[in-house]
Design a protein around this motif. Structure first.
Motif, PDB file in Angstrom:
ATOM      1  N   MET A 127       2.859 -30.522  25.831  1.00 40.46           N
ATOM      2  CA  MET A 127       2.943 -31.245  24.571  1.00 40.46           C
ATOM      3  C   MET A 127       4.387 -31.427  24.115  1.00 40.46           C
ATOM      4  O   MET A 127       4.758 -32.471  23.582  1.00 40.46           O
ATOM      5  CB  MET A 127       2.163 -30.502  23.482  1.00 40.46           C
ATOM      6  N   ALA A 128       5.192 -30.392  24.307  1.00 42.79           N
ATOM      7  CA  ALA A 128       6.592 -30.438  23.874  1.00 42.79           C
ATOM      8  C   ALA A 128       7.319 -29.251  24.480  1.00 42.79           C
ATOM      9  O   ALA A 128       6.701 -28.318  25.008  1.00 42.79           O
ATOM     10  CB  ALA A 128       6.685 -30.405  22.349  1.00 42.79           C
ATOM     11  N   SER A 129       8.642 -29.289  24.396  1.00 38.04           N
ATOM     12  CA  SER A 129       9.444 -28.175  24.889  1.00 38.04           C
ATOM     13  C   SER A 129       9.397 -27.022  23.892  1.00 38.04           C
ATOM     14  O   SER A 129       9.005 -27.189  22.733  1.00 38.04           O
ATOM     15  CB  SER A 129      10.897 -28.623  25.081  1.00 38.04           C
ATOM     16  N   GLN A 130       9.807 -25.839  24.346  1.00 36.79           N
ATOM     17  CA  GLN A 130       9.845 -24.672  23.470  1.00 36.79           C
ATOM     18  C   GLN A 130      10.736 -24.931  22.263  1.00 36.79           C
ATOM     19  O   GLN A 130      10.390 -24.578  21.128  1.00 36.79           O
ATOM     20  CB  GLN A 130      10.347 -23.451  24.243  1.00 36.79           C
ATOM     21  N   GLU A 131      11.869 -25.559  22.490  1.00 36.34           N
ATOM     22  CA  GLU A 131      12.797 -25.850  21.403  1.00 36.34           C
ATOM     23  C   GLU A 131      12.171 -26.802  20.375  1.00 36.34           C
ATOM     24  O   GLU A 131      12.282 -26.587  19.162  1.00 36.34           O
ATOM     25  CB  GLU A 131      14.078 -26.462  21.963  1.00 36.34           C
ATOM     26  N   GLU A 132      11.491 -27.836  20.853  1.00 37.40           N
ATOM     27  CA  GLU A 132      10.833 -28.785  19.943  1.00 37.40           C
ATOM     28  C   GLU A 132       9.723 -28.112  19.150  1.00 37.40           C
ATOM     29  O   GLU A 132       9.554 -28.371  17.953  1.00 37.40           O
ATOM     30  CB  GLU A 132      10.269 -29.963  20.745  1.00 37.40           C
ATOM     31  N   LEU A 133       8.959 -27.259  19.823  1.00 36.92           N
ATOM     32  CA  LEU A 133       7.865 -26.564  19.150  1.00 36.92           C
ATOM     33  C   LEU A 133       8.383 -25.609  18.080  1.00 36.92           C
ATOM     34  O   LEU A 133       7.817 -25.527  16.991  1.00 36.92           O
ATOM     35  CB  LEU A 133       7.019 -25.803  20.178  1.00 36.92           C
ATOM     36  N   GLU A 134       9.446 -24.895  18.378  1.00 39.17           N
ATOM     37  CA  GLU A 134      10.015 -23.973  17.399  1.00 39.17           C
ATOM     38  C   GLU A 134      10.551 -24.728  16.189  1.00 39.17           C
ATOM     39  O   GLU A 134      10.375 -24.296  15.040  1.00 39.17           O
ATOM     40  CB  GLU A 134      11.120 -23.142  18.047  1.00 39.17           C
ATOM     41  N   GLU A 135      11.208 -25.866  16.425  1.00 38.85           N
ATOM     42  CA  GLU A 135      11.735 -26.672  15.327  1.00 38.85           C
ATOM     43  C   GLU A 135      10.604 -27.209  14.454  1.00 38.85           C
ATOM     44  O   GLU A 135      10.675 -27.188  13.214  1.00 38.85           O
ATOM     45  CB  GLU A 135      12.565 -27.833  15.886  1.00 38.85           C
ATOM     46  N   LEU A 136       9.547 -27.675  15.086  1.00 37.05           N
ATOM     47  CA  LEU A 136       8.401 -28.207  14.356  1.00 37.05           C
ATOM     48  C   LEU A 136       7.697 -27.103  13.569  1.00 37.05           C
ATOM     49  O   LEU A 136       7.233 -27.317  12.441  1.00 37.05           O
ATOM     50  CB  LEU A 136       7.435 -28.867  15.342  1.00 37.05           C
ATOM     51  N   TYR A 137       7.623 -25.921  14.161  1.00 33.52           N
ATOM     52  CA  TYR A 137       6.984 -24.785  13.490  1.00 33.52           C
ATOM     53  C   TYR A 137       7.736 -24.426  12.207  1.00 33.52           C
ATOM     54  O   TYR A 137       7.126 -24.186  11.156  1.00 33.52           O
ATOM     55  CB  TYR A 137       6.936 -23.583  14.422  1.00 33.52           C
ATOM     56  N   GLN A 138       9.054 -24.396  12.282  1.00 26.51           N
ATOM     57  CA  GLN A 138       9.852 -24.099  11.090  1.00 26.51           C
ATOM     58  C   GLN A 138       9.659 -25.167  10.019  1.00 26.51           C
ATOM     59  O   GLN A 138       9.632 -24.869   8.818  1.00 26.51           O
ATOM     60  CB  GLN A 138      11.338 -23.979  11.463  1.00 26.51           C
ATOM     61  N   GLN A 139       9.491 -26.415  10.447  1.00 25.85           N
ATOM     62  CA  GLN A 139       9.247 -27.498   9.501  1.00 25.85           C
ATOM     63  C   GLN A 139       7.909 -27.308   8.784  1.00 25.85           C
ATOM     64  O   GLN A 139       7.795 -27.541   7.588  1.00 25.85           O
ATOM     65  CB  GLN A 139       9.273 -28.850  10.227  1.00 25.85           C
ATOM     66  N   VAL A 140       6.893 -26.861   9.525  1.00 27.45           N
ATOM     67  CA  VAL A 140       5.580 -26.589   8.918  1.00 27.45           C
ATOM     68  C   VAL A 140       5.703 -25.523   7.833  1.00 27.45           C
ATOM     69  O   VAL A 140       5.141 -25.661   6.739  1.00 27.45           O
ATOM     70  CB  VAL A 140       4.557 -26.145   9.984  1.00 27.45           C
ATOM     71  N   LEU A 141       6.428 -24.456   8.136  1.00 27.91           N
ATOM     72  CA  LEU A 141       6.572 -23.364   7.167  1.00 27.91           C
ATOM     73  C   LEU A 141       7.181 -23.870   5.861  1.00 27.91           C
ATOM     74  O   LEU A 141       6.759 -23.467   4.770  1.00 27.91           O
ATOM     75  CB  LEU A 141       7.450 -22.252   7.749  1.00 27.91           C
ATOM     76  N   VAL A 142       8.162 -24.744   5.980  1.00 30.43           N
ATOM     77  CA  VAL A 142       8.809 -25.295   4.780  1.00 30.43           C
ATOM     78  C   VAL A 142       7.857 -26.212   4.023  1.00 30.43           C
ATOM     79  O   VAL A 142       7.695 -26.099   2.799  1.00 30.43           O
ATOM     80  CB  VAL A 142      10.092 -26.062   5.165  1.00 30.43           C
ATOM     81  N   GLU A 143       7.182 -27.113   4.746  1.00 29.85           N
ATOM     82  CA  GLU A 143       6.354 -28.127   4.094  1.00 29.85           C
ATOM     83  C   GLU A 143       5.129 -27.532   3.418  1.00 29.85           C
ATOM     84  O   GLU A 143       4.706 -28.003   2.352  1.00 29.85           O
ATOM     85  CB  GLU A 143       5.954 -29.196   5.114  1.00 29.85           C
ATOM     86  N   MET A 144       4.529 -26.512   4.010  1.00 27.92           N
ATOM     87  CA  MET A 144       3.336 -25.918   3.393  1.00 27.92           C
ATOM     88  C   MET A 144       3.671 -25.081   2.161  1.00 27.92           C
ATOM     89  O   MET A 144       2.773 -24.733   1.391  1.00 27.92           O
ATOM     90  CB  MET A 144       2.569 -25.069   4.419  1.00 27.92           C
ATOM     91  N   ARG A 145       4.929 -24.742   1.970  1.00 28.72           N
ATOM     92  CA  ARG A 145       5.339 -23.958   0.805  1.00 28.72           C
ATOM     93  C   ARG A 145       5.839 -24.823  -0.354  1.00 28.72           C
ATOM     94  O   ARG A 145       6.182 -24.299  -1.411  1.00 28.72           O
ATOM     95  CB  ARG A 145       6.425 -22.966   1.212  1.00 28.72           C
ATOM     96  N   ARG A 146       5.898 -26.127  -0.161  1.00 26.59           N
ATOM     97  CA  ARG A 146       6.353 -27.005  -1.229  1.00 26.59           C
ATOM     98  C   ARG A 146       5.302 -27.104  -2.338  1.00 26.59           C
ATOM     99  O   ARG A 146       4.102 -27.023  -2.087  1.00 26.59           O
ATOM    100  CB  ARG A 146       6.646 -28.401  -0.666  1.00 26.59           C
ATOM    101  N   ASP A 147       5.783 -27.318  -3.542  1.00 27.67           N
ATOM    102  CA  ASP A 147       4.877 -27.426  -4.697  1.00 27.67           C
ATOM    103  C   ASP A 147       3.975 -28.647  -4.611  1.00 27.67           C
ATOM    104  O   ASP A 147       2.900 -28.668  -5.232  1.00 27.67           O
ATOM    105  CB  ASP A 147       5.686 -27.485  -5.996  1.00 27.67           C
ATOM    106  N   ASP A 148       4.414 -29.667  -3.873  1.00 26.50           N
ATOM    107  CA  ASP A 148       3.596 -30.886  -3.762  1.00 26.50           C
ATOM    108  C   ASP A 148       2.740 -30.907  -2.495  1.00 26.50           C
ATOM    109  O   ASP A 148       2.180 -31.948  -2.146  1.00 26.50           O
ATOM    110  CB  ASP A 148       4.480 -32.131  -3.817  1.00 26.50           C
TER     111      ASP A 148
END
Length: 298
Positions: free
Chosen positions: A261-282
């Motif tokens: 599906m993606a490289s380890q680096e891409e997956l780690e970057e996307l995972y960090q993005q999920v953590l940020v987005e799910m914690r937003r007030d909106d």
């Protein structure tokens, strides 16, 4: 704990062979499943379908019971019922057995068994069979065989109930979480787990099939109950469900790599993005799942 009526060891597969998308022996997966049981039990409003006669339910089987959350809840609330849980994970079964012993639950037992192989119970052994969220290890071709086996070991009038989803991660306004949804859908098509042939469909096509699968096996009086869990920011379920997704995503990274599906680096970057987005007030997210259940003819 009761030694029950099935004393033999389930050994129809080698312990190292399984079809799970994640490591079933993982301590993180065990913790995730325990949390998920609490979330789902609350959302479903009870342990059993609301319209069945529990007076006729004496022997209960929980397929892929994991750490035993649902099975032990049933055993605790209904000491008159005999409950059996099966799973492919030795770690899950050891934990479940230890917890049942600690609670002195005399009416429950756990066995090692693979749900994608034959279920080594005698015919007409159970009055109700439960399976929740097993799409992660079920091949598309295994579904009819599993339901056929369930019908064999059900008593006449017995109930089989399957609760599952079409998306591991729910619809949301998180771009990264939606990207992971696409990864899961593609990977499930490529590994033979999806009823949908289109990799980019972003779902598995499972819930529309459940009623038809039960009917094809001979079930009657089939019913379907949809559920919707709102875990948007500010909602009571927000913390629990987003934490569950975080653990689930971390566990799926090796599966995404194996299915290209993606490289380890891409997956780690996307995972960090999920953590940020799910914690937003909106943040907004809703998880949909469904139960389908029917009875074996008298």
């Amino acid at each position: 704990m009761s030694k029950g009526r099935w004393h033999y060891q389930m050994a129809n597969i080698h312990p190292s062979e399984n079809s799970y998308a994640v490591d079933p022996e993982s301590a993180m997966e065990m913790a995730r499943l325990m949390d998920l049981d609490i979330i789902v039990n609350k959302q479903m409003g009870g342990l059993f379908p609301p319209d069945i006669d529990l007076g006729k339910v004496h022997d209960v089987l929980d397929i892929a019971c994991g750490p035993g959350g649902w099975a032990m809840e049933v055993a605790f609330e209904h000491p008159d019922k005999h409950v059996v849980g099966i799973d492919i994970s030795r770690a899950m079964l050891e934990y479940a057995t230890a917890q049942a012993n600690m609670q002195d639950l005399q009416n429950i037992e756990f066995f090692f068994m693979d749900a994608t192989a034959s279920l080594e119970f005698p015919a007409a052994s159970f009055d109700l069979i439960n399976a929740r969220f097993i799409v992660g290890f079920m091949w598309k071709e295994a579904w009819p065989e599993l339901i056929k086996e369930c019908m064999r070991i059900l008593r006449p009038g017995g109930i089989i109930r399957i609760t599952d989803t079409d998306r591991v991660f729910s619809p949301s306004n998180s771009a990264a979480l939606e990207k992971f949804n696409i990864f899961v859908s593609k990977a499930f098509v490529r590994t033979g787990r999806s009823f949908c042939k289109e990799e980019n469909a972003n779902h598995f096509g499972l819930t529309p099939m459940l009623g038809a699968l039960l009917a094809a096996a001979g079930c009657e009086n089939i019913r379907k109950i949809p559920y919707m869990l709102n875990y948007s920011a500010g909602k009571p379920a927000h913390f629990a469900q987003t934490h569950n997704w975080e653990m689930g995503l971390a566990l799926l990274v090796p599966f995404f790599r194996r299915t290209s599906m993606a490289s380890q680096e891409e997956l780690e970057e996307l995972y960090q993005q999920v953590l940020v987005e799910m914690r937003r007030d909106d943040f907004r997210g809703i998880w949909y799942f469904m139960s389908a259940y029917g009875a074996k003819p008298m």
